[in-house]
Design a protein around this motif. Structure first.
Motif, PDB file in Angstrom:
ATOM      1  N   MET A  17       0.827  -1.204   0.000  1.00  0.00           N
ATOM      2  CA  MET A  17       0.000   0.000   0.000  1.00  0.00           C
ATOM      3  C   MET A  17       0.866   1.261   0.000  1.00  0.00           C
ATOM      4  O   MET A  17       0.587   2.216  -0.728  1.00  0.00           O
ATOM      5  CB  MET A  17      -0.936   0.007   1.212  1.00  0.00           C
ATOM      6  N   ALA A  18       1.931   1.273   0.787  1.00  0.00           N
ATOM      7  CA  ALA A  18       2.828   2.434   0.810  1.00  0.00           C
ATOM      8  C   ALA A  18       3.479   2.630  -0.553  1.00  0.00           C
ATOM      9  O   ALA A  18       3.573   3.759  -1.061  1.00  0.00           O
ATOM     10  CB  ALA A  18       3.886   2.250   1.887  1.00  0.00           C
ATOM     11  N   PHE A  19       3.932   1.545  -1.173  1.00  0.00           N
ATOM     12  CA  PHE A  19       4.544   1.638  -2.501  1.00  0.00           C
ATOM     13  C   PHE A  19       3.530   2.147  -3.526  1.00  0.00           C
ATOM     14  O   PHE A  19       3.855   3.000  -4.355  1.00  0.00           O
ATOM     15  CB  PHE A  19       5.082   0.267  -2.923  1.00  0.00           C
ATOM     16  N   LEU A  20       2.318   1.669  -3.461  1.00  0.00           N
ATOM     17  CA  LEU A  20       1.276   2.093  -4.399  1.00  0.00           C
ATOM     18  C   LEU A  20       0.935   3.567  -4.226  1.00  0.00           C
ATOM     19  O   LEU A  20       0.827   4.309  -5.207  1.00  0.00           O
ATOM     20  CB  LEU A  20       0.022   1.244  -4.196  1.00  0.00           C
ATOM     21  N   PHE A  21       0.780   4.014  -2.992  1.00  0.00           N
ATOM     22  CA  PHE A  21       0.415   5.409  -2.742  1.00  0.00           C
ATOM     23  C   PHE A  21       1.539   6.367  -3.090  1.00  0.00           C
ATOM     24  O   PHE A  21       1.297   7.550  -3.315  1.00  0.00           O
ATOM     25  CB  PHE A  21      -0.015   5.604  -1.296  1.00  0.00           C
ATOM     26  N   VAL A  22       2.769   5.896  -3.132  1.00  0.00           N
ATOM     27  CA  VAL A  22       3.882   6.756  -3.523  1.00  0.00           C
ATOM     28  C   VAL A  22       4.059   6.762  -5.041  1.00  0.00           C
ATOM     29  O   VAL A  22       4.272   7.815  -5.649  1.00  0.00           O
ATOM     30  CB  VAL A  22       5.184   6.302  -2.817  1.00  0.00           C
ATOM     31  N   THR A  23       3.973   5.610  -5.683  1.00  0.00           N
ATOM     32  CA  THR A  23       4.296   5.542  -7.107  1.00  0.00           C
ATOM     33  C   THR A  23       3.172   5.989  -8.034  1.00  0.00           C
ATOM     34  O   THR A  23       3.443   6.555  -9.084  1.00  0.00           O
ATOM     35  CB  THR A  23       4.721   4.118  -7.506  1.00  0.00           C
ATOM     36  N   ALA A  24       1.922   5.743  -7.699  1.00  0.00           N
ATOM     37  CA  ALA A  24       0.831   6.096  -8.609  1.00  0.00           C
ATOM     38  C   ALA A  24       0.715   7.607  -8.829  1.00  0.00           C
ATOM     39  O   ALA A  24       0.618   8.050  -9.986  1.00  0.00           O
ATOM     40  CB  ALA A  24      -0.491   5.515  -8.120  1.00  0.00           C
ATOM     41  N   PRO A  25       0.743   8.455  -7.814  1.00  0.00           N
ATOM     42  CA  PRO A  25       0.687   9.898  -8.088  1.00  0.00           C
ATOM     43  C   PRO A  25       1.921  10.418  -8.821  1.00  0.00           C
ATOM     44  O   PRO A  25       1.811  11.318  -9.650  1.00  0.00           O
ATOM     45  CB  PRO A  25       0.583  10.526  -6.694  1.00  0.00           C
ATOM     46  N   ILE A  26       3.079   9.844  -8.539  1.00  0.00           N
ATOM     47  CA  ILE A  26       4.294  10.298  -9.221  1.00  0.00           C
ATOM     48  C   ILE A  26       4.242   9.937 -10.695  1.00  0.00           C
ATOM     49  O   ILE A  26       4.575  10.755 -11.560  1.00  0.00           O
ATOM     50  CB  ILE A  26       5.541   9.703  -8.537  1.00  0.00           C
ATOM     51  N   SER A  27       3.814   8.729 -11.018  1.00  0.00           N
ATOM     52  CA  SER A  27       3.714   8.358 -12.432  1.00  0.00           C
ATOM     53  C   SER A  27       2.639   9.184 -13.134  1.00  0.00           C
ATOM     54  O   SER A  27       2.810   9.578 -14.298  1.00  0.00           O
ATOM     55  CB  SER A  27       3.430   6.864 -12.581  1.00  0.00           C
ATOM     56  N   GLY A  28       1.544   9.488 -12.451  1.00  0.00           N
ATOM     57  CA  GLY A  28       0.525  10.362 -13.035  1.00  0.00           C
ATOM     58  C   GLY A  28       1.060  11.755 -13.290  1.00  0.00           C
ATOM     59  O   GLY A  28       0.764  12.376 -14.320  1.00  0.00           O
ATOM     60  N   ASN A  29       1.862  12.261 -12.375  1.00  0.00           N
ATOM     61  CA  ASN A  29       2.475  13.569 -12.561  1.00  0.00           C
ATOM     62  C   ASN A  29       3.430  13.558 -13.753  1.00  0.00           C
ATOM     63  O   ASN A  29       3.465  14.520 -14.540  1.00  0.00           O
ATOM     64  CB  ASN A  29       3.217  13.971 -11.287  1.00  0.00           C
ATOM     65  N   PHE A  30       4.208  12.506 -13.925  1.00  0.00           N
ATOM     66  CA  PHE A  30       5.123  12.416 -15.071  1.00  0.00           C
ATOM     67  C   PHE A  30       4.356  12.379 -16.389  1.00  0.00           C
ATOM     68  O   PHE A  30       4.752  13.012 -17.362  1.00  0.00           O
ATOM     69  CB  PHE A  30       6.026  11.195 -14.953  1.00  0.00           C
ATOM     70  N   ILE A  31       3.268  11.643 -16.428  1.00  0.00           N
ATOM     71  CA  ILE A  31       2.461  11.573 -17.653  1.00  0.00           C
ATOM     72  C   ILE A  31       1.896  12.950 -17.985  1.00  0.00           C
ATOM     73  O   ILE A  31       1.912  13.384 -19.142  1.00  0.00           O
ATOM     74  CB  ILE A  31       1.348  10.524 -17.508  1.00  0.00           C
ATOM     75  N   ALA A  32       1.418  13.672 -16.984  1.00  0.00           N
ATOM     76  CA  ALA A  32       0.875  15.014 -17.212  1.00  0.00           C
ATOM     77  C   ALA A  32       1.954  15.972 -17.685  1.00  0.00           C
ATOM     78  O   ALA A  32       1.736  16.776 -18.603  1.00  0.00           O
ATOM     79  CB  ALA A  32       0.236  15.539 -15.935  1.00  0.00           C
ATOM     80  N   LYS A  33       3.148  15.900 -17.116  1.00  0.00           N
ATOM     81  CA  LYS A  33       4.236  16.782 -17.534  1.00  0.00           C
ATOM     82  C   LYS A  33       4.664  16.506 -18.972  1.00  0.00           C
ATOM     83  O   LYS A  33       4.948  17.435 -19.725  1.00  0.00           O
ATOM     84  CB  LYS A  33       5.430  16.640 -16.593  1.00  0.00           C
ATOM     85  N   VAL A  34       4.726  15.246 -19.357  1.00  0.00           N
ATOM     86  CA  VAL A  34       5.082  14.915 -20.741  1.00  0.00           C
ATOM     87  C   VAL A  34       4.024  15.445 -21.692  1.00  0.00           C
ATOM     88  O   VAL A  34       4.340  16.018 -22.740  1.00  0.00           O
ATOM     89  CB  VAL A  34       5.255  13.387 -20.900  1.00  0.00           C
ATOM     90  N   HIS A  35       2.771  15.298 -21.326  1.00  0.00           N
ATOM     91  CA  HIS A  35       1.690  15.780 -22.184  1.00  0.00           C
ATOM     92  C   HIS A  35       1.765  17.301 -22.348  1.00  0.00           C
ATOM     93  O   HIS A  35       1.668  17.815 -23.464  1.00  0.00           O
ATOM     94  CB  HIS A  35       0.338  15.373 -21.599  1.00  0.00           C
ATOM     95  N   LEU A  36       1.949  18.022 -21.248  1.00  0.00           N
ATOM     96  CA  LEU A  36       2.046  19.478 -21.321  1.00  0.00           C
ATOM     97  C   LEU A  36       3.301  19.927 -22.060  1.00  0.00           C
ATOM     98  O   LEU A  36       3.273  20.897 -22.822  1.00  0.00           O
ATOM     99  CB  LEU A  36       2.005  20.080 -19.919  1.00  0.00           C
TER     100      LEU A  36
END
Length: 119
Positions: free
Chosen positions: A76-95
């Motif tokens: 759960m700790a790994f999931l809560f740390v990695t999912a928002p970070i990967s979402g942020n990276f996807i958004a930054k690449v798109h922008l």
């Protein structure tokens, strides 16, 4: 079965249903939404809450049966740390691609099962 154990079982069942509902909604949103920025929120928000709820149900059940371990907590700790970070990276690449002059290709015009059909 004592009243406390029955209450724990009801709590575990409720968490399983809530987790399954969030995961289903997140998966459906990932498939049906047509733009990357719209698709971004489905797996990072709904699915994270869904898997977190399922893991919490597993932790409560394991604790109640006497087989408590930290595996679920670590996942759960790994999931809560990695999912928002990967979402942020996807958004930054798109922008970044939009600002760099390279417009993203439009979604396909045909209304297939993997695109959101507005009516």
């Amino acid at each position: 079965m004592t009243g406390g154990m029955m209450l724990l079982e009801i709590l575990v069942a409720a968490l399983l249903i809530i987790g399954a509902a969030f995961t289903l909604i997140g998966s459906y949103g990932l498939l049906k939404l047509d733009q990357p920025m719209k698709r971004l929120h489905a797996p990072t928000k709904a699915s994270t809450l869904g898997v977190g709820s399922l893991l919490l149900a597993s932790m409560i059940h394991a604790f109640a049966s006497g087989d408590a371990s930290l595996h679920e907590l670590l996942v759960m700790a790994f999931l809560f740390v990695t999912a928002p970070i990967s979402g942020n990276f996807i958004a930054k690449v798109h922008l970044h691609r939009q600002r760099g002059g390279k417009e993203l290709p439009p979604p396909p015009e045909e209304k297939t099962w993997a695109t959101y059909a507005e009516q």
